[in-house]
Motif scaffolding. Structure first.
Motif, PDB file in Angstrom:
ATOM      1  N   UNK A  54       0.834  -1.202   0.000  1.00  0.00           N
ATOM      2  CA  UNK A  54       0.000   0.000   0.000  1.00  0.00           C
ATOM      3  C   UNK A  54       0.866   1.248   0.000  1.00  0.00           C
ATOM      4  N   UNK A  55       0.473   2.206  -0.826  1.00  0.00           N
ATOM      5  CA  UNK A  55       1.157   3.496  -0.880  1.00  0.00           C
ATOM      6  C   UNK A  55       0.119   4.589  -0.702  1.00  0.00           C
ATOM      7  N   UNK A  56       0.395   5.532   0.214  1.00  0.00           N
ATOM      8  CA  UNK A  56      -0.480   6.680   0.440  1.00  0.00           C
ATOM      9  C   UNK A  56       0.298   7.938   0.083  1.00  0.00           C
ATOM     10  N   UNK A  57       0.032   8.542  -1.088  1.00  0.00           N
ATOM     11  CA  UNK A  57       0.798   9.720  -1.499  1.00  0.00           C
ATOM     12  C   UNK A  57       0.779  10.807  -0.429  1.00  0.00           C
ATOM     13  N   UNK A  58       1.957  11.334  -0.139  1.00  0.00           N
ATOM     14  CA  UNK A  58       2.089  12.369   0.869  1.00  0.00           C
ATOM     15  C   UNK A  58       2.371  11.843   2.253  1.00  0.00           C
ATOM     16  N   UNK A  59       2.073  10.566   2.496  1.00  0.00           N
ATOM     17  CA  UNK A  59       2.319   9.957   3.810  1.00  0.00           C
ATOM     18  C   UNK A  59       3.657   9.221   3.780  1.00  0.00           C
ATOM     19  N   UNK A  60       4.232   8.963   4.949  1.00  0.00           N
ATOM     20  CA  UNK A  60       5.502   8.226   4.981  1.00  0.00           C
ATOM     21  C   UNK A  60       5.351   6.849   4.334  1.00  0.00           C
ATOM     22  N   UNK A  61       6.395   6.364   3.653  1.00  0.00           N
ATOM     23  CA  UNK A  61       6.323   5.019   3.044  1.00  0.00           C
ATOM     24  C   UNK A  61       6.083   3.960   4.106  1.00  0.00           C
ATOM     25  N   UNK A  62       5.259   2.978   3.764  1.00  0.00           N
ATOM     26  CA  UNK A  62       5.008   1.875   4.676  1.00  0.00           C
ATOM     27  C   UNK A  62       6.108   0.832   4.528  1.00  0.00           C
ATOM     28  N   UNK A  63       6.577   0.253   5.633  1.00  0.00           N
ATOM     29  CA  UNK A  63       7.588  -0.802   5.524  1.00  0.00           C
ATOM     30  C   UNK A  63       7.000  -2.055   4.884  1.00  0.00           C
ATOM     31  N   UNK A  64       7.884  -2.867   4.305  1.00  0.00           N
ATOM     32  CA  UNK A  64       7.431  -4.149   3.751  1.00  0.00           C
ATOM     33  C   UNK A  64       6.838  -5.009   4.855  1.00  0.00           C
ATOM     34  N   UNK A  65       5.811  -5.791   4.487  1.00  0.00           N
ATOM     35  CA  UNK A  65       5.216  -6.715   5.439  1.00  0.00           C
ATOM     36  C   UNK A  65       6.223  -7.744   5.914  1.00  0.00           C
ATOM     37  N   UNK A  66       6.067  -8.164   7.148  1.00  0.00           N
ATOM     38  CA  UNK A  66       7.013  -9.083   7.782  1.00  0.00           C
ATOM     39  C   UNK A  66       6.395 -10.472   7.885  1.00  0.00           C
ATOM     40  N   UNK A  67       7.228 -11.484   7.636  1.00  0.00           N
ATOM     41  CA  UNK A  67       6.866 -12.883   7.836  1.00  0.00           C
ATOM     42  C   UNK A  67       7.596 -13.359   9.083  1.00  0.00           C
ATOM     43  N   UNK A  68       6.855 -13.787  10.098  1.00  0.00           N
ATOM     44  CA  UNK A  68       7.445 -14.257  11.355  1.00  0.00           C
ATOM     45  C   UNK A  68       7.547 -15.773  11.337  1.00  0.00           C
ATOM     46  N   UNK A  69       8.715 -16.282  11.651  1.00  0.00           N
ATOM     47  CA  UNK A  69       8.934 -17.727  11.782  1.00  0.00           C
ATOM     48  C   UNK A  69       8.946 -18.094  13.259  1.00  0.00           C
ATOM     49  N   UNK A  70       8.103 -19.047  13.630  1.00  0.00           N
ATOM     50  CA  UNK A  70       8.102 -19.599  14.985  1.00  0.00           C
ATOM     51  C   UNK A  70       8.474 -21.065  14.901  1.00  0.00           C
ATOM     52  N   UNK A  71       9.400 -21.492  15.734  1.00  0.00           N
ATOM     53  CA  UNK A  71       9.808 -22.897  15.832  1.00  0.00           C
ATOM     54  C   UNK A  71       9.473 -23.371  17.239  1.00  0.00           C
ATOM     55  N   UNK A  72       8.620 -24.385  17.310  1.00  0.00           N
ATOM     56  CA  UNK A  72       8.147 -24.901  18.600  1.00  0.00           C
ATOM     57  C   UNK A  72       7.608 -23.777  19.479  1.00  0.00           C
ATOM     58  N   UNK A  73       6.889 -22.856  18.827  1.00  0.00           N
ATOM     59  CA  UNK A  73       6.214 -21.788  19.544  1.00  0.00           C
ATOM     60  C   UNK A  73       7.067 -20.587  19.886  1.00  0.00           C
ATOM     61  N   UNK A  74       8.364 -20.598  19.514  1.00  0.00           N
ATOM     62  CA  UNK A  74       9.249 -19.497  19.862  1.00  0.00           C
ATOM     63  C   UNK A  74       9.736 -18.768  18.610  1.00  0.00           C
ATOM     64  N   UNK A  75       9.892 -17.445  18.680  1.00  0.00           N
ATOM     65  CA  UNK A  75      10.386 -16.691  17.518  1.00  0.00           C
ATOM     66  C   UNK A  75      11.738 -17.220  17.072  1.00  0.00           C
ATOM     67  N   UNK A  76      11.876 -17.444  15.748  1.00  0.00           N
ATOM     68  CA  UNK A  76      13.106 -18.036  15.225  1.00  0.00           C
ATOM     69  C   UNK A  76      13.596 -17.352  13.965  1.00  0.00           C
TER      70      UNK A  76
END
Length: 394
Positions: free
Chosen positions: A79-101
């Motif tokens: 998504x881009x909103x002209x005049x507004x600050x650029x949005x960061x790229x979406x993040x993919x979170x990896x969890x291994x056995x329930x913990x951030x990895x």
């Protein structure tokens, strides 16, 4: 898209590998998770809701594997909103056995440009990209890849360097179905597993189905019917902010709409714990009706902030504010709970109130940041899942 020296196994992305989605659409490129079913999408005429429900907040791939490297090809829509600050790229979170990895991003994809002043939008197509997770630990592990909560994400291909098995059944966890606004979808938190519902679900040991819908939570009957028909053990609805900032209805319409929404949910879940949550503190709308609008002065300097444009004097005529809504929700739940002992109420200011606003102000005057999401998630877990609370194990 394969650029690393592994012997890759490609596993089709199917419903069995996905959690948190209510529907899957086959597209030209792959599979698009949806958080509202096809019959709702066919009736919806709101472009904002269509965008929000296609952003996979709470949706994750879940599987068991010995793989030490994983690649996921996707086609995101930025998504881009002209005049507004650029949005960061979406993040993919990896969890291994329930913990951030690990985390990854996909910088390529389609671009949706939205004019905040007019609401018009146009899309420019772009290429597929790859989220990469190298150097995972050896051995059998349960893996989850949480998809970006704020980017429409088509799933194209899943590759691993060892076979993938379906994730074991929910390990006895209860399914928590939650509905709310962009704050519940994730608003301005940093990543999908750090939205407040994701954090609360992890702390409460629940399997999350997140129907937080940015710009929505407007008591739409088709959303209530979707919740009625979705299997769930625990249910919550967070009501308030968007009804004010869209100036959608007056108090006369609000009260029966809330009753109707709850009645519909109860048709499918007559005895499940049902928690009605009012809005967190939002000073611009506590006593000032909507609609809200971008602050053009801030926008001219590259900052996105919102203002309330309503007249506080019009509360006497039924214009909604957050204070009015909180009082009416508390009254409605009090009235209904006499016949419905599994219906409960939570004042959103217990999750984020005046002291929190002083310490962790809302950056754009509407949405909490990552630190505030964590606080809200931890408090919700304590107030909903804690001993003696509505979602406590029975």
């Amino acid at each position: 898209m394969n650029t690393t020296p592994h012997t890759w196994i490609t596993t089709p992305v199917t419903a069995e590998l996905l959690r948190g989605a209510l529907d899957l659409e086959r597209t030209e490129h792959g599979l698009l998770p949806h958080r509202l079913p096809a019959w709702v999408r066919a009736r919806n005429t709101d472009g904002q809701l269509a965008m929000a429900e296609s952003q996979p907040s709470g949706v994750r791939l879940a599987f068991r594997t010995r793989a030490t490297a994983i690649e996921l090809d996707t086609l995101p829509t930025k998504r881009v909103y002209p005049g507004a600050p650029p949005r960061p790229d979406g993040v993919y979170d990896l969890l291994v056995d329930g913990r951030p990895a690990g985390q990854s991003t996909v910088p390529t994809g389609n671009t949706l440009t939205v004019d905040l002043a007019t609401g018009s939008a146009r899309t420019r197509p772009g290429p597929v990209g790859t989220a990469r997770f190298p150097a995972l630990p050896e051995g059998v592990k349960d893996v989850e890849i949480w998809l970006p909560h704020n980017e429409t994400t088509e799933l194209v291909a899943l590759r691993t360097d060892a076979p993938v098995e379906q994730h074991p059944a929910d390990r006895g966890r209860k399914v928590w179905l939650h509905h709310g606004s962009s704050i519940s979808q994730g608003s301005d938190t940093a990543s999908p597993s750090t939205t407040w519902p994701a954090l609360a679900a992890a702390l409460g040991g629940a399997e999350l189905v997140n129907l937080g819908l940015g710009g929505s939570a407007l008591l739409d009957p088709f959303t209530a019917r979707t919740m009625r028909d979705t299997p769930a053990d625990l249910i919550s609805v967070k009501i308030g902010i968007n009804l004010v900032n869209t100036d959608l209805m007056r108090l006369r319409a609000f009260t029966p709409a809330v009753h109707g929404f709850l009645d519909t949910i109860r048709e499918g879940h007559p005895e499940a714990p049902l928690l009605v949550v009012s809005s967190i503190l939002c000073p611009i709308h506590e006593d000032t009706p909507g609609p809200s609008a971008p602050d053009l002065t801030a926008l001219a300097t590259g900052r996105l902030r919102f203002l309330a444009t309503g007249d506080p004097a019009e509360r006497a005529g039924g214009r909604l504010t957050l204070r009015v809504i909180r009082e009416e929700l508390a009254r409605i739940v009090r009235q209904r709970s006499a016949q419905d002992p599994n219906l409960h109420h939570l004042d959103g200011r217990e999750l984020y109130g005046e002291a929190d606003f002083a310490e962790l102000p809302l950056p754009d005057a509407l949405h909490p940041d990552t630190a505030a999401h964590r606080r809200i998630g931890e408090r919700f877990a304590a107030l909903a899942f804690g001993p003696g609370r509505p979602f406590a194990a029975r």
